[in-house]
Design an enzyme around this catalytic site. Structure first.
Site, PDB file in Angstrom:
ATOM      1  CG  ASP A  22      -2.039   1.061   1.340  1.00 44.14           C
ATOM      2  OD1 ASP A  22      -2.296   1.242  -0.230  1.00 44.14           O
ATOM      3  OD2 ASP A  22      -3.004   1.165   2.160  1.00 44.14           O
ATOM      4  CG  HIS A  39       0.107   1.816  -9.292  1.00 39.97           C
ATOM      5  ND1 HIS A  39      -0.105   1.614  -8.203  1.00 39.97           N
ATOM      6  CD2 HIS A  39      -1.166   2.725  -9.889  1.00 39.97           C
ATOM      7  CE1 HIS A  39      -1.450   2.176  -7.656  1.00 39.97           C
ATOM      8  NE2 HIS A  39      -1.646   2.884  -8.796  1.00 39.97           N
ATOM      9  CG  LEU A 133       9.547 -16.610  -3.248  1.00 40.74           C
ATOM     10  CD1 LEU A 133       9.504 -16.606  -2.057  1.00 40.74           C
ATOM     11  CD2 LEU A 133       9.897 -14.990  -3.864  1.00 40.74           C
TER      12      LEU A 133
HETATM   13  C1  FPP Z   1      -1.985   0.294  -3.279  1.00 41.89           C
HETATM   14  O1  FPP Z   1      -1.362   1.498  -3.379  1.00 41.89           O
HETATM   15  C2  FPP Z   1      -1.364  -0.400  -4.412  1.00 41.89           C
HETATM   16  C3  FPP Z   1      -2.021  -0.982  -5.191  1.00 41.89           C
HETATM   17  C4  FPP Z   1      -3.493  -0.915  -5.574  1.00 41.89           C
HETATM   18  C5  FPP Z   1      -1.459  -1.675  -6.344  1.00 41.89           C
HETATM   19  C6  FPP Z   1      -0.505  -2.523  -6.261  1.00 41.89           C
HETATM   20  C7  FPP Z   1       0.299  -2.477  -7.643  1.00 41.89           C
HETATM   21  C8  FPP Z   1       1.690  -2.720  -7.771  1.00 41.89           C
HETATM   22  C9  FPP Z   1       2.497  -2.763  -6.444  1.00 41.89           C
HETATM   23  C10 FPP Z   1       2.315  -2.773  -8.957  1.00 41.89           C
HETATM   24  C11 FPP Z   1       1.652  -3.695 -10.033  1.00 41.89           C
HETATM   25  C12 FPP Z   1       2.056  -5.059  -9.548  1.00 41.89           C
HETATM   26  C13 FPP Z   1       2.497  -5.711 -10.538  1.00 41.89           C
HETATM   27  C14 FPP Z   1       2.488  -7.165 -10.022  1.00 41.89           C
HETATM   28  C15 FPP Z   1       3.004  -5.477 -11.859  1.00 41.89           C
HETATM   29  P1  FPP Z   1      -2.372   2.918  -3.469  1.00 41.89           P
HETATM   30  O2  FPP Z   1      -2.442   3.183  -5.173  1.00 41.89           O
HETATM   31  O3  FPP Z   1      -3.498   2.586  -2.946  1.00 41.89           O
HETATM   32  O4  FPP Z   1      -1.721   3.761  -2.850  1.00 41.89           O
HETATM   33  P2  FPP Z   1      -2.540   5.205  -2.096  1.00 41.89           P
HETATM   34  O5  FPP Z   1      -3.256   4.568  -0.789  1.00 41.89           O
HETATM   35  O6  FPP Z   1      -1.187   5.805  -1.596  1.00 41.89           O
HETATM   36  O7  FPP Z   1      -3.167   5.909  -2.870  1.00 41.89           O
END
Ligand code: FPP
Length: 244
Positions: A22, A39, A133
């Site tokens: 997150d 992201h 892993l």
């Molecule tokens: C949460 O941060 C993150 C997500 C909803 C997406 C997670 C995605 C990745 C780590 C990258 C893509 C993954 C792969 C496997 C390619 P948020 O956007 O909710 O952050 P915020 O709460 O600060 O807005």
């Protein structure tokens, strides 16, 4: 009386760690960048962490990349994450021979674009016999959705006469989950200071220890993971029982 040695961990290294990655959006905002850049940095952080976890000898790492609720985000953001995923899968397919870890997906895949579903199947097949892993990527995953799919599958078996209601126990439920071949996580980490489970692995986290890090996901490193493992090793886990 035996002296408790404070340098001897109570728990062995966890076999399975689950992570809610997150804070990508806030990481980007702090830098005046679009959310997509957050992201992208999050995907890079995952790449480094998975390598480090593999070197540490961790058996299973499950990461929450896209939830059943994430479709509610703007079309632009969803498309951005899906493009990143395409790139991530493509790179892993190319590098599969050189890497020793397995990659697979949990979640409901029929809603994902057909080319992504194909890439996932290719990567799963290419890496399924690797010794390192096991990286499990949760995509279009929701704990309640997973439980509903399991309940429907069991109801179908009961209706067909191949399963008796009395036979449904924890083992039978587990066999119907996306994680049927995976031990439950002993440790769940969430970054960015949020302290919620957000529909992640609801059944599997029943006895997990939780570790909430204030760091935003793109800033989370293998050193942070090592610290979380170390802290976990000194947690007193009782599983509902009492200590003598
Ligand atoms: C949460 O941060 C993150 C997500 C909803 C997406 C997670 C995605 C990745 C780590 C990258 C893509 C993954 C792969 C496997 C390619 P948020 O956007 O909710 O952050 P915020 O709460 O600060 O807005």
């Amino acid at each position: 009386m035996d002296q408790i040695n404070p340098t001897t961990p109570i728990n062995p290294m966890p076999r399975h760690i689950a992570i809610i990655m997150d804070g990508n959006g806030r990481w980007a905002k702090k830098r005046g960048l679009p959310r997509k850049a957050g992201h992208k940095a999050g995907a890079d952080a995952l790449e480094k962490l998975a390598k480090g976890a593999n070197e540490l000898g961790l058996e299973h790492l499950t990461v929450y990349a896209f939830s059943t609720e994430n479709w509610k985000r703007s079309d632009e953001e969803v498309a951005g994450i899906m493009d990143l995923l395409r790139r991530y899968l493509k790179e892993h397919i190319k590098a599969a021979k050189r890497r020793n870890f397995k990659v697979d997906m949990i979640g409901e895949r029929s809603r994902l674009a057909p080319d992504i579903q194909e890439q996932i199947a290719t990567l799963e097949n290419l890496t399924k016999d690797r010794p390192g892993l096991n990286l499990h990527i949760a995509l279009n995953y929701g704990g309640r959705d997973e439980l509903l799919r399991a309940m429907r599958a069991m109801a179908r078996e009961v209706a067909a006469g191949s399963l008796q209601p009395e036979q449904i126990d924890e083992e039978v439920v587990k066999r119907h989950l996306d994680t049927k071949d995976i031990p439950d996580p002993e440790l769940m980490i969430r970054t960015s200071g949020e302290e919620r489970i957000s529909n992640f692995l609801l059944w599997q986290l029943a006895y997990a220890e939780f570790d909430f890090s204030p760091k935003l996901w793109p800033d989370y490193t293998i050193e942070d993971l090592k610290e979380a493992i170390y802290a976990y090793q000194y947690r007193d886990r009782r599983f509902g029982g009492r200590k003598e």
